[in-house]
Design a protein around this motif. Structure first.
Motif, PDB file in Angstrom:
ATOM      1  N   HIS A 178      -6.366  -4.035  -4.031  1.00  0.00           N
ATOM      2  CA  HIS A 178      -6.240  -5.498  -3.973  1.00  0.00           C
ATOM      3  C   HIS A 178      -4.787  -5.959  -4.033  1.00  0.00           C
ATOM      4  CE1 HIS A 178      -5.988  -4.635  -8.296  1.00  0.00           C
ATOM      5  NE2 HIS A 178      -5.305  -5.765  -8.409  1.00  0.00           N
ATOM      6  N   ASP A 204      -2.588  -9.216  -5.811  1.00  0.00           N
ATOM      7  CA  ASP A 204      -2.817 -10.012  -7.022  1.00  0.00           C
ATOM      8  C   ASP A 204      -2.843 -11.517  -6.801  1.00  0.00           C
ATOM      9  OD1 ASP A 204      -3.238  -7.942  -8.725  1.00  0.00           O
ATOM     10  OD2 ASP A 204      -1.333  -8.117  -9.806  1.00  0.00           O
ATOM     11  N   HIS A 235      -2.574  -2.560  -4.328  1.00  0.00           N
ATOM     12  CA  HIS A 235      -2.487  -1.603  -5.431  1.00  0.00           C
ATOM     13  C   HIS A 235      -3.837  -1.600  -6.148  1.00  0.00           C
ATOM     14  CE1 HIS A 235      -1.804  -5.538  -7.182  1.00  0.00           C
ATOM     15  NE2 HIS A 235      -2.271  -5.032  -8.305  1.00  0.00           N
TER      16      HIS A 235
HETATM   17 FE   LIG Z   1      -3.587  -6.035  -9.721  1.00  0.00          FE
END
Ligand SMILES: [Fe+2]
Length: 293
Positions: free
Chosen positions: A120, A122, A206
């Motif tokens: 994903h 952030d 990440h």
């Molecule tokens: Fe994250």
């Protein structure tokens, strides 16, 4: 000498992340661990020796004690670390930046947070809008590791920008490898000594990985954003204004540090006889001289 070097910056701009081994010096790391022993009882001890009884995280979701400002001055100082500020400011091209996040994150094998995360970005909980590929809107995200991260101790996995050249980062989450195998297959695990730093962006894929051995990992998320854009940011600091640590930190911080939380700067029209008296009543230990000028 800069801890975040030109080489780190170049890597960040090419790949969307950088890793700075041993970012904290010996004194900063030792001090932070001392603070952590108080803020997260039993955690440092468990990470040092996982045969001890497993500790409890004070609520899994950002209990006040695990959010800035902390009881410990050293964790507060690392949040405001000059190098973290400098690099974030460099990314956006000016010094008008805002600390939008500082909270602790601790997990161990079998704890609630011991999960194989989806790949994903952030931005879903860091902006109301979308993170464009324009430096003036860049949020610089940091993860400081206070304990050694080995291959078995849930290293963060990250994938270079190279492997998803599309301009629009949507979807921002891939749950299964089959959806975007090239992102999963090209992930790199961040294996680092205690005191190291991972720098990433809202446009960088990440994920957290699971523990493969008994042990724990203590880290701190710190994110800086350009101050002007109200749609950016994970928290409002006033939400923590009732904590005793908040008053204590506010009283001792410099005007520039307070400004990083969104506090009105010296010379701002906000400062009048009334507001100086009011702020001073709320924070009796604050030196009001800089706001009088
Ligand atoms: Fe994250």
């Amino acid at each position: 000498m800069s801890k975040i070097t030109e080489a780190h910056a170049a890597h960040y701009r090419e790949h969307g992340y950088a890793v700075v081994d041993n970012f904290l010096d010996e004194e900063e790391l030792t001090g932070a661990l001392d603070d952590l022993r108080e803020v997260l009882p039993g955690w440092v001890e468990y990470c040092e020796d996982p045969t001890r009884p497993a500790p409890v995280f004070p609520s899994q979701s950002r209990a006040p004690t695990t959010v800035f400002p902390y009881r410990g001055d050293r964790l507060n100082a690392i949040t405001m670390h000059p190098e973290l500020r400098r690099f974030a400011a460099e990314n956006v091209g000016h010094n008008d930046i805002y600390c939008e996040q500082s909270h602790l994150h601790a997990k161990y094998r079998g704890s609630d947070l011991d999960r194989d995360q989806a790949m994903h970005c952030d931005f879903a909980n860091h902006t109301l809008a979308y993170p464009p590929d324009l430096p003036e809107y860049w949020q610089t995200a940091y993860l400081v590791y206070y304990t050694e991260v080995t291959a078995e101790l849930a290293p963060t996995a990250v994938c270079s920008w190279r492997h998803y050249p599309e301009k629009i980062r949507w979807p921002g989450v891939y749950r299964r490898r089959e959806e975007r195998p090239e992102i999963f297959d090209n992930e790199r695990r961040i294996i680092v000594p205690a005191g190291s730093l991972f720098i990433y962006s809202m446009r960088t894929f990440h994920r957290g990985t699971t523990f493969k051995a008994d042990g724990g990992r203590i880290a701190q998320f710190i994110t800086y954003a350009p101050a002007a854009w109200k749609w950016l940011g994970i928290v409002g600091w006033s939400a923590h204004g009732v904590k005793p640590e908040f008053r204590r930190w506010m009283e001792r911080a410099t005007p520039a540090e307070r400004e990083l939380l969104g506090f009105p700067p010296p010379k701002h029209p906000y400062w009048t006889e009334e507001t100086i008296a009011g702020v001073s009543a709320r924070y009796p230990g604050m030196d009001m001289a800089p706001y009088r000028g």
